[in-house]
Design an enzyme around this catalytic site. Structure first.
Site, mmCIF file in Angstrom:
data_model
loop_
_atom_site.group_PDB
_atom_site.id
_atom_site.type_symbol
_atom_site.label_atom_id
_atom_site.label_comp_id
_atom_site.label_asym_id
_atom_site.label_seq_id
_atom_site.Cartn_x
_atom_site.Cartn_y
_atom_site.Cartn_z
ATOM 1 N N HIS A 175 44.311 36.374 35.262
ATOM 2 C CA HIS A 175 44.276 36.907 36.637
ATOM 3 C C HIS A 175 43.606 35.911 37.586
ATOM 4 O O HIS A 175 44.087 35.643 38.680
ATOM 5 C CB HIS A 175 43.539 38.252 36.646
ATOM 6 C CG HIS A 175 43.140 38.732 38.001
ATOM 7 N ND1 HIS A 175 44.060 39.021 38.996
ATOM 8 C CD2 HIS A 175 41.919 38.973 38.557
ATOM 9 C CE1 HIS A 175 43.413 39.421 40.088
ATOM 10 N NE2 HIS A 175 42.118 39.392 39.851
ATOM 11 N N ASP A 226 44.655 38.454 45.459
ATOM 12 C CA ASP A 226 44.194 39.383 44.420
ATOM 13 C C ASP A 226 45.162 40.562 44.297
ATOM 14 O O ASP A 226 45.550 40.961 43.186
ATOM 15 C CB ASP A 226 42.792 39.862 44.811
ATOM 16 C CG ASP A 226 42.109 40.675 43.732
ATOM 17 O OD1 ASP A 226 42.186 40.292 42.542
ATOM 18 O OD2 ASP A 226 41.478 41.690 44.068
ATOM 19 N N GLU A 244 31.063 40.701 40.991
ATOM 20 C CA GLU A 244 31.374 42.118 40.762
ATOM 21 C C GLU A 244 31.328 42.494 39.267
ATOM 22 O O GLU A 244 30.830 43.552 38.911
ATOM 23 C CB GLU A 244 32.773 42.418 41.324
ATOM 24 C CG GLU A 244 33.126 43.885 41.367
ATOM 25 C CD GLU A 244 34.383 44.119 42.194
ATOM 26 O OE1 GLU A 244 34.365 43.795 43.402
ATOM 27 O OE2 GLU A 244 35.382 44.598 41.634
ATOM 28 N N ASP A 245 31.851 41.629 38.423
ATOM 29 C CA ASP A 245 32.090 42.020 37.024
ATOM 30 C C ASP A 245 31.213 41.325 35.993
ATOM 31 O O ASP A 245 31.308 41.644 34.806
ATOM 32 C CB ASP A 245 33.559 41.734 36.640
ATOM 33 C CG ASP A 245 34.539 42.584 37.433
ATOM 34 O OD1 ASP A 245 34.126 43.634 37.944
ATOM 35 O OD2 ASP A 245 35.717 42.193 37.530
ATOM 36 N N HIS A 286 36.237 34.805 42.159
ATOM 37 C CA HIS A 286 36.141 35.960 43.064
ATOM 38 C C HIS A 286 35.635 37.250 42.424
ATOM 39 O O HIS A 286 35.116 38.116 43.112
ATOM 40 C CB HIS A 286 37.475 36.199 43.807
ATOM 41 C CG HIS A 286 38.538 36.865 42.992
ATOM 42 N ND1 HIS A 286 39.397 36.162 42.178
ATOM 43 C CD2 HIS A 286 38.896 38.168 42.863
ATOM 44 C CE1 HIS A 286 40.231 37.015 41.587
ATOM 45 N NE2 HIS A 286 39.944 38.234 41.988
ATOM 46 N N ASP A 287 35.770 37.380 41.100
ATOM 47 C CA ASP A 287 35.291 38.598 40.433
ATOM 48 C C ASP A 287 33.981 38.402 39.677
ATOM 49 O O ASP A 287 33.519 39.318 38.992
ATOM 50 C CB ASP A 287 36.369 39.139 39.470
ATOM 51 C CG ASP A 287 37.512 39.838 40.205
ATOM 52 O OD1 ASP A 287 37.251 40.493 41.235
ATOM 53 O OD2 ASP A 287 38.674 39.726 39.750
HETATM 54 ZN ZN ZN Z 1 40.519 40.098 41.123
#
Ligand code: ZN
Length: 179
Positions: free
Chosen positions: A35, A122, A65-66, A61-62
């Site tokens: 991804h 995204d 967040e993750d 980009h994640d």
């Molecule tokens: Zn993403």
């Protein structure tokens, strides 16, 4: 700042390490890194490689967040702009999902041009991953719900890059013929 090729290469390396072992939703539970590679590559292609920080932020980009990655770490390893772009596209995971989704729709028009591009890339990647051969009823419903929501978010992100807008429209067209 790192030279552009190093910036992008270091971003890919860190993203691969931080998301190690994670799988993505949709199409065959691919490794999560697929991804990130897709988002970064869409951004590189539509801008014809003109913005290394944007592509690096695509890879990363994640991460906030993750994973346990912080804004400070990204600012120090990459640049203030890379860190800012990632934070702009980071959801507040303390909110329940419906609120997070609503907030994305409301916040989209106020994002920086670079963050808008990451958001659209995204959503393109996430829609594509949900278009599967012989979908089950649940898969069809998930594709429909995701696509309808993504269109609302992207409505507030359009107008920065015409090629990217067209790619999103194409992904939506394919999704709608699949549900
Ligand atoms: Zn993403």
């Amino acid at each position: 700042m790192l030279p552009p090729i190093r910036l992008v290469s270091e971003a890919a390396d860190l993203a691969a390490r931080r998301h190690n072992g994670m799988a993505r939703k949709g199409r065959g539970n691919e490794p999560y890194i697929n991804h990130l590679a897709e988002v970064a590559n869409i951004l590189a292609a539509v801008t014809d490689g003109a913005d290394a920080e944007l592509v690096a932020a695509g890879w990363l980009h994640d991460t906030v967040e993750d994973t346990d990655t912080t804004r400070e770490e990204l600012a120090q390893k990459f640049s203030e702009r890379v860190a800012a772009l990632v934070v702009e596209v980071t959801d507040d995971m303390s909110l329940p999902k419906p609120q997070r989704q609503q907030k994305q729709i409301e916040d989209a028009p106020h994002k920086s041009p670079g963050a808008k591009l990451i958001k659209i890339a995204d959503k393109i990647s996430n829609i594509r991953a949900r278009i599967v051969p012989d979908p089950s009823g649940d898969e069809r419903n998930d594709l429909a719900a995701y696509t309808i929501w993504a269109e609302k978010v992207v409505a507030g992100c359009r107008g920065v890059n015409a090629k990217l807008d067209a790619e999103f429209d194409e992904a939506v067209r394919r999704a709608k013929s699949a549900f």
